[in-house]
Design an enzyme around this catalytic site. Sequence first.
Site, PDB file in Angstrom:
ATOM      1  N   GLY A 164      11.560   5.704   5.477  1.00 32.16           N
ATOM      2  CA  GLY A 164      13.107   5.956   5.069  1.00 32.16           C
ATOM      3  C   GLY A 164      12.967   7.146   4.163  1.00 32.16           C
ATOM      4  O   GLY A 164      14.055   8.174   4.703  1.00 32.16           O
TER       5      GLY A 164
ATOM      6  N   ILE B  87       9.398  -0.115   3.064  1.00 34.71           N
ATOM      7  CA  ILE B  87       9.637   0.825   3.880  1.00 34.71           C
ATOM      8  C   ILE B  87       8.246   1.695   4.270  1.00 34.71           C
ATOM      9  O   ILE B  87       8.297   2.796   4.717  1.00 34.71           O
ATOM     10  CB  ILE B  87      10.615   1.972   3.320  1.00 34.71           C
ATOM     11  CG1 ILE B  87      10.008   2.376   1.775  1.00 34.71           C
ATOM     12  CG2 ILE B  87      11.992   1.371   2.997  1.00 34.71           C
ATOM     13  CD1 ILE B  87      10.915   3.621   1.325  1.00 34.71           C
TER      14      ILE B  87
ATOM     15  N   GLY C   1      11.005   0.832  -6.818  1.00 31.44           N
ATOM     16  CA  GLY C   1      10.981  -0.437  -6.347  1.00 31.44           C
ATOM     17  C   GLY C   1       9.864  -1.218  -6.690  1.00 31.44           C
ATOM     18  O   GLY C   1      10.141  -2.647  -7.202  1.00 31.44           O
ATOM     19  N   ALA C   2       8.819  -0.959  -6.903  1.00 30.26           N
ATOM     20  CA  ALA C   2       7.709  -1.838  -7.374  1.00 30.26           C
ATOM     21  C   ALA C   2       7.764  -2.079  -8.884  1.00 30.26           C
ATOM     22  O   ALA C   2       7.546  -3.319  -9.317  1.00 30.26           O
ATOM     23  CB  ALA C   2       6.284  -1.156  -7.091  1.00 30.26           C
TER      24      ALA C   2
ATOM     25  N   LEU D 249      -0.848  -0.776  -9.801  1.00 34.72           N
ATOM     26  CA  LEU D 249      -0.955  -2.214  -9.149  1.00 34.72           C
ATOM     27  C   LEU D 249      -1.715  -2.371  -7.926  1.00 34.72           C
ATOM     28  O   LEU D 249      -2.640  -3.444  -8.107  1.00 34.72           O
ATOM     29  CB  LEU D 249       0.468  -2.765  -9.095  1.00 34.72           C
ATOM     30  CG  LEU D 249       1.307  -2.804 -10.175  1.00 34.72           C
ATOM     31  CD1 LEU D 249       2.773  -2.857  -9.622  1.00 34.72           C
ATOM     32  CD2 LEU D 249       0.881  -3.955 -11.043  1.00 34.72           C
TER      33      LEU D 249
ATOM     34  N   THR E 297      -2.648   1.045  -1.855  1.00 27.06           N
ATOM     35  CA  THR E 297      -1.372   1.570  -1.576  1.00 27.06           C
ATOM     36  C   THR E 297      -0.653   2.742  -2.375  1.00 27.06           C
ATOM     37  O   THR E 297      -0.252   3.613  -1.717  1.00 27.06           O
ATOM     38  CB  THR E 297      -0.559   0.562  -1.711  1.00 27.06           C
ATOM     39  OG1 THR E 297      -0.487  -0.162  -2.768  1.00 27.06           O
ATOM     40  CG2 THR E 297      -0.833  -0.594  -0.471  1.00 27.06           C
TER      41      THR E 297
ATOM     42  N   GLN F 269       0.249   6.493  -1.003  1.00 31.28           N
ATOM     43  CA  GLN F 269       1.712   7.018  -1.471  1.00 31.28           C
ATOM     44  C   GLN F 269       1.546   8.381  -1.953  1.00 31.28           C
ATOM     45  O   GLN F 269       2.066   9.393  -1.511  1.00 31.28           O
ATOM     46  CB  GLN F 269       2.202   6.390  -2.591  1.00 31.28           C
ATOM     47  CG  GLN F 269       3.066   4.986  -2.260  1.00 31.28           C
ATOM     48  CD  GLN F 269       4.276   5.297  -1.123  1.00 31.28           C
ATOM     49  OE1 GLN F 269       5.084   5.745  -1.691  1.00 31.28           O
ATOM     50  NE2 GLN F 269       3.946   5.044   0.082  1.00 31.28           N
TER      51      GLN F 269
ATOM     52  N   GLY G 124       6.767   4.580 -11.386  1.00 34.26           N
ATOM     53  CA  GLY G 124       6.900   4.838 -10.127  1.00 34.26           C
ATOM     54  C   GLY G 124       5.816   5.886  -9.594  1.00 34.26           C
ATOM     55  O   GLY G 124       5.353   6.821 -10.371  1.00 34.26           O
TER      56      GLY G 124
ATOM     57  N   GLU H  82       7.258   9.034  -5.304  1.00 34.85           N
ATOM     58  CA  GLU H  82       7.831  10.352  -5.271  1.00 34.85           C
ATOM     59  C   GLU H  82       7.002  11.431  -6.270  1.00 34.85           C
ATOM     60  O   GLU H  82       7.228  12.833  -6.291  1.00 34.85           O
ATOM     61  CB  GLU H  82       9.284  10.456  -5.585  1.00 34.85           C
ATOM     62  CG  GLU H  82      10.107   9.501  -4.674  1.00 34.85           C
ATOM     63  CD  GLU H  82      11.414   9.003  -5.039  1.00 34.85           C
ATOM     64  OE1 GLU H  82      12.574   9.828  -4.436  1.00 34.85           O
ATOM     65  OE2 GLU H  82      11.669   8.477  -6.092  1.00 34.85           O
TER      66      GLU H  82
END
Length: 724
Positions: free
Chosen positions: A241, A467, A510-511, A613, A617, A621, A685, A688
Site C-alpha cells: 500500500g 498490507i 498499526g501494530a 514485537l 517482520t 520493514q 512504529g 516508516e
Amino acid sequence: MTEHLKMDKIQPRLLDETGQGAITKPTPRPEGPLKVSGTARYAGEYKAENMAQGYLVRAGITKGTFKIDRDSVKDMPGFLGLFTDHMIRNSAQGTANTNPVQPGPQIQYLGQPIAVVVAETFEQARHIAHAVKVDYQREDDATPDFSTATNFKEQEKKSLSQGDLEQAMADAAFTVDATFTTSPHNSAAMEPHTALATWEGDKVTVRGSLQMLKYNQNELADSLGIPAENVRLLSHYIGGGFGSKLGIDAACVSAAVASRHLGRPVRVEMHRNNVFEAVVLRTPSRQRVRLAADKDGNLLGVGHENWQSNLPDETFSEPIDTATHFLYGGDSRTYATHVARLNRPASGSVRAPGEAIGMLALENAMDELAEAAGIDPIDLRVRNIPEVHPESGFQYSSRSLAQCLTEGADRFGWSDRKAPKERREGEWFVGMGVASAARTNILMESKARVTLNPDGTALVETDMTDIGTGTYSILSLIAAEMLGLPSDQVTVELGDTDLPHASGSGGSWGAASSGSAVFLGAKAIRRKIAERLGCDPDALRLQDGIATGGNVRRPISELLDGPVTEEGHIEPGKQEVTQAGFGAHFAEVAVNSVTGEVRVQRMLAVMAAGRILNEQTAQSQVWGGQIWGVGTALTEEIQHDHRTGHVVNNDLAEYHVPVNLDIGDLDVLFVDERDDYANPMQVKGIGELGISGAGAAITNAIYNACGVRVRDYPATPDKIFPHL
C-alpha cells in the site's frame, strides 16, 4: 465487556512479565505459506456469479469539461453500460472519512477518471473504453508545471517563527543556506487497485485493496450517498500500500456504481497507468534549509521552508518539516509551507509523509554544516540533541538517538572513513555517509475482539488490515504472549468491516494501535482467569496453556466452561511529551570516476522503536525502508509533461524502483528500548522510521566518495559526472 484505555498515563510493563516467550524470538508470518503457494486470495482474484467487468475511462485533456457519447459504443460487443455518476477525481486522502472530490463534468488533470465502461469481459470493456467518443471543452488557464508555478500560498497554520533566525545567521561562526529539490514519487505497490462490488437490496459488499477500512467504509458510503451501515468492505490480503490505498479509490466507487445500475456483480481493475495517475503521488518539493552554529558547532538557529503542490480543494499538504521541529536544538527557528494548486495528479501520503523527503534536506544540510565547522558528522549531530523539545519545552518520551549514532558508527567501521576522493578502488571512488532517522509516533483509536476457547485455542477479530507488514503475525504473537499459548494456536481474522474497527495500516501506527487493542482484550480475559483461579491478576502467570497463581496451578481448559470473549478498546489521551522513533542510517557507496554511476555497497540501520514485537517482520520493514532510501536517493522520480501535467513515466518500466542488483548488503540493529508513554506495550512504529533519513545517508556518502554535493533528488549520473 470492553477493556477500555485512554492512553494518558504510564502503564505497567506487563509484557516483561508474561513469560510465554512468543514475542522474544523472530517468528515467520503465519500467512506466509498461503502467499507463496498462491492460495492467499487478493481482491483481483475473486470472482462472482454473473460478474461483469468494468474499465475506467480517463480524461484526455488537462482542464475543462466533458460530455460522453454513449451511443458511439453501445453496439460494440459485450457492452453493458457506461456510467459517470458519483465518479471521484482521485483517491481519498488518508483518514479523510468522507468522500473525495466528485467534480461531475469538470476535468482538473489529464488522466482523471471520468467514467466506467462495463462489459461481459475485461478485454471488451477495455476496447470500449478506448473507443468511446468524448466531447471536450478545453479551458486555457490550466497550470500543470511545478517549476514555473507562481500561485503558491503560504499555509499559516504550518508557519512558525521563534527567536530571530536572521540575526542568528549573522552572528554564527558557521552557516548553511541551501536549497534542495525532490521529485514526485509513486507508491507503486505490486498489487494494482481492484474492487469487486455486489449489491443485495440496498446494501453493497466490496472486496477491495484498502488500508484503512473504518475510514474507507464512510468514504465509500458518502461517495454513493448511502448510510455507512449499508457498506461492507472486505480486504483480507493487500499486495502493498505505502499510502496509495489509505483512502477509497476510483475502482471501489465505480464498481459499486456500475453494480447498482446493472443489478449484477462488477469488478473494476485499475491498470498500472491508472494507478500512476488517479492515485495520490508524493508532491514535488523545493526546500530551503538554513543552519546557524557557533564556533563549537552548537546550533543557534534552524530554518526549514518548503514549496509543494496539490490539486484544488485537496486539504493535504506534505508535513515536510516535521522532524526538523524536534530533532536538533537551536533557539531561533523559522518554518513555512507554501502550496501551489496545479492541474496534475493529486498529492497525498506516501510512505513516511514528511520525514521521508524533509529529512533528505535537513540531513544533507547537517552534513554540509559538519564540513564547514570541521566537525565529524556524527559528533555534530550528537552535540545538538536537545534536552527538551526546542519549541514546546516538552520532555521526550524516550529517545536513543545518540546511542544509535555511536553504536552504529562502531558497527559500521566509521573510523575508517576517509576525506573525499582519498579512497579509490580502480575507477571507483568509495565513501561513507550518515544520517539521523526520526519518525513521529502516533496512537490511533482501535478495537479488537479476543476469544479464548476451552480447547486452548484463541481467536482475534478486528477490521485491521495487513498490507504485507506482518499484522497477522504481530496480533497472533501478542494474543499468544498474553494468554500463555503457542502462537500457532491463535487464529487472526482481519479485513472485514463487520469486525471491531481498528486503526488501519498507515502512519506506522498499526501494530501499536491495533496491537494494544488485542493486548487489552487479552488482559481482560486474564482478569477473568485470575478470578476463577482465585488469585490477584498481577500474580497470574499463563504459560503453555497452564494458569498459575496464589499457589494454585491448573490447565486453562479446566477454568473455562465455554469460550470467553472480551473486546479491547484503546484511544489516545492527552500527554505533554514528545513521542518519536529514532535511529541512524549509514551507507557506503562507490562512485564511478568516469560515468558518475553510483553503487550502494552496504547500509546499516540502527533503530530505536520501543519494544520490538517480532524481530523478523521488523527487520523486513527496515530493509524495505533502506531499499526505498536507495530508490529515493538514486532512481525514483515521477516525470510530468510540463505542457499537460500528465505522468510521462506511468509504469514500472519507466518509473525506476530499485531491483536486486541495485542493493548491496543490508544490516539492521535494534536498540533495546521501552516507551512507557506510547501504549501499554511500550512499542513505537518501525515501518516508516526505516526510510526516514536513509536517502540522505547515501547522498552524504556520495560527497564523501567523490566530493560532489547533490541537492536535486534523485542523484542520477548526469548530476554527478560533470562535477567530478
